[in-house]
Design a protein around this motif. Structure first.
Motif, short mmCIF file in Angstrom:
data_model
loop_
_atom_site.label_atom_id
_atom_site.label_comp_id
_atom_site.label_asym_id
_atom_site.label_seq_id
_atom_site.Cartn_x
_atom_site.Cartn_y
_atom_site.Cartn_z
N LEU A 25 0.96 -1.32 0.03
CA LEU A 25 0.10 -0.07 0.03
C LEU A 25 0.97 1.13 -0.09
O LEU A 25 0.51 2.13 -0.71
CB LEU A 25 -0.86 0.08 1.09
N LEU A 26 1.93 1.05 0.97
CA LEU A 26 2.92 2.31 0.91
C LEU A 26 3.68 2.43 -0.35
O LEU A 26 3.85 3.63 -0.97
CB LEU A 26 3.83 2.07 1.96
N ALA A 31 4.15 5.54 -5.44
CA ALA A 31 4.08 5.44 -6.98
C ALA A 31 3.00 6.28 -7.30
O ALA A 31 3.17 7.33 -8.48
CB ALA A 31 3.71 4.05 -7.46
N GLU A 32 1.88 6.52 -6.84
CA GLU A 32 1.03 7.52 -7.13
C GLU A 32 1.36 8.92 -6.95
O GLU A 32 1.02 9.67 -7.94
CB GLU A 32 -0.47 7.28 -6.28
N GLN A 38 5.07 13.96 -11.43
CA GLN A 38 5.53 13.84 -12.96
C GLN A 38 4.59 14.57 -13.84
O GLN A 38 4.85 15.46 -14.51
CB GLN A 38 5.92 12.54 -13.19
N ASN A 39 3.30 14.61 -13.69
CA ASN A 39 2.20 14.86 -14.37
C ASN A 39 2.10 16.34 -14.26
O ASN A 39 2.06 17.25 -15.12
CB ASN A 39 0.74 14.40 -14.12
N LYS A 40 2.52 16.91 -12.83
CA LYS A 40 2.41 18.31 -12.60
C LYS A 40 3.54 18.89 -13.30
O LYS A 40 3.53 20.11 -13.67
CB LYS A 40 2.44 18.72 -10.98
#
Length: 170
Positions: A25-26, A31-32, A38-40
């Motif tokens: 989960l961490l 990763a999220e 990266q998208n920002k």
């Protein structure tokens, strides 16, 4: 004590997941987060940055500030070229007039021009005025025809016109 109860409940919630599940989960959350950052960054790169906007503003300001002086410079260069051309033409005209003045200083040239233009003759010579067979009566009344006629004919025409105008008034 209520704080201890909460801690136990929190401990119980974490106890439900195994260590591997917690790491997974961490890892997914990490990763999220990395994916979002990266998208920002890509979104920021694709947008106009503050530095680029400032640079565009400076370039536009320079273009606007230099447009009028450059236009003036170009028009003044054109005026200078026209004035230089006029000056050259004036120099050529002065040279032609100096040459003509020098010719008029020569007695034989002056005599030739006087004979031709005023239809004068030397004592003992007989003068003849021959009409131009190519000239017609209508063309002799034009300004060009009047310039080619002898001076006394132009004077006589002026007297005739004045006499006709005097008769018309009476």
């Amino acid at each position: 004590m209520p704080g201890k109860v909460r801690d136990r409940d929190a401990d119980r919630g974490q106890a439900r997941f195994s260590t591997a599940t917690r790491l997974r989960l961490l890892g997914e959350q990490t990763a999220e987060r990395v994916y979002r950052s990266q998208n920002k960054r890509q979104a920021r790169r694709s947008r106009l940055t503050g530095r680029a906007a400032l640079l565009a503003l400076v370039v536009c300001t320079l273009v606007v500030a230099l447009a009028y002086p450059i236009r003036q410079y170009v028009s003044q260069r054109g005026e200078i070229a026209d004035l230089q051309r006029q000056q050259q033409e004036a120099k050529e005209r002065v040279d032609r007039l100096r040459d003509e003045k020098a010719r008029w200083q020569d007695d034989s040239y002056a005599e030739q021009r006087i004979r031709e233009r005023l239809h004068m003759v030397m004592p003992g010579e007989t003068g003849y005025v021959m009409p131009d067979p190519k000239a017609t009566a209508s063309s002799s009344r034009t300004e060009q025809g009047a310039a080619d006629r002898p001076w006394y004919a132009n004077v006589w025409d002026g007297v005739d016109k004045a006499d006709q105008a005097d008769l018309a008034q009476n």
